[in-house]
Design an enzyme around this catalytic site. Sequence first.
Site, short mmCIF file in Angstrom:
data_model
loop_
_atom_site.label_atom_id
_atom_site.label_comp_id
_atom_site.label_asym_id
_atom_site.label_seq_id
_atom_site.Cartn_x
_atom_site.Cartn_y
_atom_site.Cartn_z
N CYS A 196 47.27 36.14 31.47
CA CYS A 196 46.53 35.72 31.48
C CYS A 196 46.12 35.89 33.85
CB CYS A 196 46.03 34.46 30.68
SG CYS A 196 44.77 33.03 31.39
N LYS B 217 52.30 40.59 26.19
CA LYS B 217 51.06 41.32 26.66
C LYS B 217 50.82 41.18 28.06
CE LYS B 217 46.21 41.85 26.24
NZ LYS B 217 45.82 42.30 28.02
N ARG C 202 36.50 44.10 26.71
CA ARG C 202 35.36 43.74 26.99
C ARG C 202 34.13 44.75 26.74
NH1 ARG C 202 35.54 43.65 33.51
NH2 ARG C 202 37.44 44.36 33.40
N ASP D 144 39.47 49.31 31.14
CA ASP D 144 38.25 50.47 31.23
C ASP D 144 38.46 51.15 30.22
OD1 ASP D 144 38.61 49.53 34.06
OD2 ASP D 144 39.81 50.97 35.73
N ALA E 148 39.86 35.31 24.82
CA ALA E 148 39.64 33.48 24.64
C ALA E 148 37.86 34.01 24.64
CB ALA E 148 39.95 32.99 26.22
N PRO F 14 43.24 40.15 22.87
CA PRO F 14 43.30 38.96 22.73
C PRO F 14 42.21 38.37 23.32
CG PRO F 14 45.17 38.91 23.57
CD PRO F 14 44.41 40.49 23.41
#
Length: 342
Positions: A102, A141, A227, A204, A19, A17
């Site tokens: 976060c 999470k 990512r 990773d 942002a 998720p």
Amino acid sequence: MLKIGDIEMKNQVVLAPMAGVCNPAFRLIAKEFGTGLVCAEMVSDKAIIHGNKRTREMLFVDEREKPLSLQIFGGDRESLVKAAKVVDQETNADIIDINMGCPVPKVTKCDAGARWLLDPNKIYEMVSAVVESVSKPVTVKMRIGWDSEHIYAVENARAVERAGGQAVSVHGRTREQLYTGHANWDIIKEVKEAVSIPVIGNGDVVTPEDARRMLDLTHCDGVMIGRGALGNPWMLYRTIEYLQTGKLLPDPSPEEKIRIAILHMDRLVALKGEAVAVREMRKHLAWYLKGLKDSARIKDVIMEETKRDDMVRILDQFVSQLHMVENEGPSTNAASLATVAQ
């Protein structure tokens, strides 16, 4: 296969998720690329309660995206429960995820996000209050800890399980690390060994081989990709194929990359309007273009564009010039590609 509550995914691959990234435009592409579960970007509990237009738009779920997890965050039990009830009763999300990972100060200063990592008792209190108030499965999470001196991943995961949480995703970094250094997969393994609910590993995983290694090392139930999928949704289906068959599919061609980038942009335009979508798409296009030969020549131009059609023209011309370079040889490289930025 990965199963959360009574919701069974078709594979072990989960879109994180992120942002500013995981809106319906990108999530749908991830789903079309085969992702077992997609997660929406986090939404503030207070924003949900106040019900402003932008927040309500963030709660929209396209039926084609399902199964989908919608993530909320907050530090106050009453408002978090109220927000969870809205997601439970007024959206067609399948899973309610609570963010306790976060790291940004504006979130942690509100006693939300990664701040919870310091207090397993608060985790139990908050998660149990949400679980008791909703009918949809509740997941969490989290990161492994606040910093290297405060790593309570096992205790925190156990608190989630005791509170009735149906799964936990673990990012193998501390809040202090942000996104630097290396993810600690050994602690993800410790969490998996400590609880009976599904554990999804995160951190990773940027190649299909990384996903395989994570599963083999930690024995976790799913792999969350964040990512590694930016401008690269092919990473998702290549990982699925590799996990299922051991076959490593080739990277996409430049034409395929640009085709999906334009599809992504057009879905954003439909969602947010041209002005907002094109501006937001600039960062995505930088990711899509990453690794393509001489893409740096057009990135600066793209960052100035405000019109969808102009953006498409630049991208199409870029791909055409790449073909010209391939056909004519490297001696024409600079002259041919320079025209794209004019």
